[in-house]
Design an enzyme around this catalytic site. Structure first.
Site, PDB file in Angstrom:
ATOM      1  N   LYS A  49       0.861  -1.250   0.053  1.00 18.57           N
ATOM      2  CA  LYS A  49      -0.011  -0.043   0.188  1.00 18.57           C
ATOM      3  C   LYS A  49       0.753   1.051  -0.096  1.00 18.57           C
ATOM      4  O   LYS A  49       0.516   2.403  -0.490  1.00 18.57           O
ATOM      5  CB  LYS A  49      -0.885   0.025   1.308  1.00 18.57           C
ATOM      6  N   LYS A  91     -10.952  -5.111  -3.990  1.00 18.54           N
ATOM      7  CA  LYS A  91     -11.982  -3.867  -4.370  1.00 18.54           C
ATOM      8  C   LYS A  91     -11.187  -2.666  -5.021  1.00 18.54           C
ATOM      9  O   LYS A  91     -11.680  -1.865  -5.374  1.00 18.54           O
ATOM     10  CB  LYS A  91     -12.782  -3.568  -3.333  1.00 18.54           C
ATOM     11  N   LYS A 143      -4.607 -11.483  -6.366  1.00 16.37           N
ATOM     12  CA  LYS A 143      -5.764 -11.913  -5.490  1.00 16.37           C
ATOM     13  C   LYS A 143      -6.983 -10.693  -6.196  1.00 16.37           C
ATOM     14  O   LYS A 143      -6.913  -9.601  -6.632  1.00 16.37           O
ATOM     15  CB  LYS A 143      -5.574 -11.788  -4.384  1.00 16.37           C
TER      16      LYS A 143
HETATM   17  P1  TYM Z   1     -10.134  -6.889   4.238  1.00 17.47           P
HETATM   18  O1  TYM Z   1     -11.514  -5.840   4.432  1.00 17.47           O
HETATM   19  O2  TYM Z   1      -9.280  -6.581   3.249  1.00 17.47           O
HETATM   20  O3  TYM Z   1     -11.101  -8.074   3.720  1.00 17.47           O
HETATM   21  C1  TYM Z   1     -12.165  -8.719   4.538  1.00 17.47           C
HETATM   22  C2  TYM Z   1     -12.017 -10.150   4.670  1.00 17.47           C
HETATM   23  O4  TYM Z   1     -11.996 -10.877   3.355  1.00 17.47           O
HETATM   24  C3  TYM Z   1     -11.047 -11.629   3.000  1.00 17.47           C
HETATM   25  N1  TYM Z   1     -10.498 -11.344   1.603  1.00 17.47           N
HETATM   26  C4  TYM Z   1     -10.432 -12.388   0.703  1.00 17.47           C
HETATM   27  N2  TYM Z   1     -10.705 -13.833   0.857  1.00 17.47           N
HETATM   28  C5  TYM Z   1     -10.585 -14.439  -0.222  1.00 17.47           C
HETATM   29  N3  TYM Z   1      -9.945 -13.967  -1.425  1.00 17.47           N
HETATM   30  C6  TYM Z   1     -10.054 -12.774  -1.523  1.00 17.47           C
HETATM   31  N4  TYM Z   1      -9.633 -12.151  -3.018  1.00 17.47           N
HETATM   32  C7  TYM Z   1     -10.084 -11.994  -0.649  1.00 17.47           C
HETATM   33  N5  TYM Z   1     -10.085 -10.479  -0.352  1.00 17.47           N
HETATM   34  C8  TYM Z   1     -10.410 -10.274   1.122  1.00 17.47           C
HETATM   35  C9  TYM Z   1      -9.906 -10.929   3.958  1.00 17.47           C
HETATM   36  O5  TYM Z   1      -8.895 -12.067   4.047  1.00 17.47           O
HETATM   37  C10 TYM Z   1     -10.657 -10.463   5.195  1.00 17.47           C
HETATM   38  O6  TYM Z   1     -10.719 -11.838   5.802  1.00 17.47           O
HETATM   39  N6  TYM Z   1      -7.340  -6.315   8.102  1.00 17.47           N
HETATM   40  C11 TYM Z   1      -8.444  -6.762   7.576  1.00 17.47           C
HETATM   41  C12 TYM Z   1      -9.644  -6.209   8.351  1.00 17.47           C
HETATM   42  C13 TYM Z   1      -9.682  -6.579  10.057  1.00 17.47           C
HETATM   43  C14 TYM Z   1      -9.669  -7.769  10.656  1.00 17.47           C
HETATM   44  C15 TYM Z   1      -9.433  -7.277  12.158  1.00 17.47           C
HETATM   45  C16 TYM Z   1      -9.784  -9.056  10.280  1.00 17.47           C
HETATM   46  C17 TYM Z   1      -9.379  -5.230  10.813  1.00 17.47           C
HETATM   47  N7  TYM Z   1      -9.437  -6.086  11.880  1.00 17.47           N
HETATM   48  C18 TYM Z   1      -9.593  -8.213  13.183  1.00 17.47           C
HETATM   49  C19 TYM Z   1      -9.770  -9.873  11.270  1.00 17.47           C
HETATM   50  C20 TYM Z   1      -9.811  -9.643  12.565  1.00 17.47           C
HETATM   51  C21 TYM Z   1      -8.605  -6.222   6.300  1.00 17.47           C
HETATM   52  O7  TYM Z   1      -8.325  -5.309   5.892  1.00 17.47           O
HETATM   53  O8  TYM Z   1      -9.701  -7.094   5.567  1.00 17.47           O
END
Ligand code: TYM
Length: 334
Positions: free
Chosen positions: A112, A198, A195
């Site tokens: 990022k 969004k 991957k």
């Molecule tokens: P974020 O918002 O990027 O994604 C949310 C969840 O979706 C999963 N994910 C995917 N899984 C499979 N294939 C993909 N292409 C894909 N893109 C996204 C992510 O692995 C995630 O599970 N830092 C985290 C958010 C967060 C969090 C937490 C998660 C903040 N605090 C505490 C767990 C526990 C994030 O940016 O996810």
């Protein structure tokens, strides 16, 4: 009882990757006997610029997506992070435990920040300490996520272990990542080495939960593939990442093993497989999109649900935050 915590950033529309890697599993875990706590991490979202009006809408839309995917706010605690102040407070405490070098090592930060690492927000660097705070403020024992969050969860475990060690306590459990199933890393429809995300500039690379049936079908029809027929088992797709991705998506949507899918399509080409996948994807996602729209028609109701969820989350989080302050010697006299 085990306590499950997970979060999703409400920064723009959610994708099929978020659905299969996270939301669908969040809903399934509700019946498992564990307590489930799910959070829209709006404080994480603002580590990069968010237009305030758009952010407000995206938080409500993400809440609608959770519920449309089957997360029941009576069975789970569903709330947005910024309404429970313990997250930000605990994050500060962890900022004093975590080391700067741990943060610079995070691949998501490197991606990022790019070449601009001096000029990103301080929050973007400290982001994983806030994520650790999300999980540990509930003393959660298991965290369902996609593959891309694995490194952040390891850091959460490191923070928990260092806190416990430095203060000679067993305050925080070493939470287990739940990275399970065939859709832990859904790939871009345009490039099997990236991957699905969004933030990909190409909308054709992803399926959004708000896409129409036509858009979903068209994106799958145009998805990059090769010209070979499908093999009888997933092993035969080792060097065909785009093909493997589509088979895994089919398997995850159908709740089948990839080999089960391939036993049906063995010897067929994408001229047959893609229309079948498009049909399955539309049949699975259309009701979700519809339910999302229904929820979005009543934003006041979403706000009420998130408010109630925040009250319940606060009741769990505050005592754990307070005992953590005690352990650290922070004087509390009220
Ligand atoms: P974020 O918002 O990027 O994604 C949310 C969840 O979706 C999963 N994910 C995917 N899984 C499979 N294939 C993909 N292409 C894909 N893109 C996204 C992510 O692995 C995630 O599970 N830092 C985290 C958010 C967060 C969090 C937490 C998660 C903040 N605090 C505490 C767990 C526990 C994030 O940016 O996810």
């Amino acid at each position: 009882t085990p306590r499950i915590f997970s979060g999703i950033q409400p920064s723009g529309g959610l994708t099929l990757g978020n659905y299969l890697g996270a939301l669908k599993r969040f809903a399934a875990l509700q019946g498992s006997g564990a307590e489930t706590i799910y959070c829209l991490v709006d404080l994480h979202a603002i580590t990069v610029w968010q237009d305030p009006e758009t952010l407000r809408r995206n938080i409500r839309e993400a809440a609608a997506a959770f519920m449309a995917a089957g997360v029941d706010p009576r069975q789970s605690v569903l709330f947005n992070q910024s309404q429970v102040s313990a997250h930000a407070e605990m994050a500060w405490l962890f900022n004093t435990v975590a080391r700067v070098g741990w943060m610079y090592r995070m691949t998501q930060f490197k991606d990022k920040a790019g070449k601009n690492a001096e000029n990103v927000s301080l929050g973007l660097l400290a982001y994983p300490a806030l994520m650790a705070a999300d999980i540990l403020t509930y003393q959660a024992t298991a965290v369902p996520v996609g593959e891309d969050q694995k490194q952040h969860l390891e850091l959460t475990r490191d923070i928990a272990a260092k806190f416990n060690h430095d203060y000679g306590v067993e305050q925080f459990p070493i939470a287990e990542p739940l990275i399970e199933g065939v859709a832990t890393r859904v790939m871009s429809l345009r490039d099997g080495s990236r991957k699905m995300s969004k933030s990909d500039p190409s909308d054709a690379s992803r399926i959004n939960l708000t896409d129409s049936a036509d858009a979903i079908a068209q994106k799958i029809r145009k998805a990059r593939t090769d010209a070979d027929p499908l093999p009888g088992s997933i092993e035969g797709l080792k060097d065909r990442p785009e093909a493997r991705n589509l088979v895994n998506i089919y398997a995850a949507l159908a709740d089948q093993a990839p080999d089960q899918v391939l036993s049906r399509f063995e010897g067929q080409g994408f001229g047959t497989f893609k229309p079948a996948l498009a049909e399955l994807a539309v049949a699975s996602l259309e009701p979700i999109t519809q339910r999302m729209n229904d929820y979005m028609a009543d934003p006041a109701e979403i706000d009420r649900i998130l408010g109630q969820g925040a009250v319940r989350a606060d009741e769990i989080a505050t005592p754990i935050l307070e005992s953590t302050k005690d352990i650290m010697g922070l004087l509390r006299t009220r």
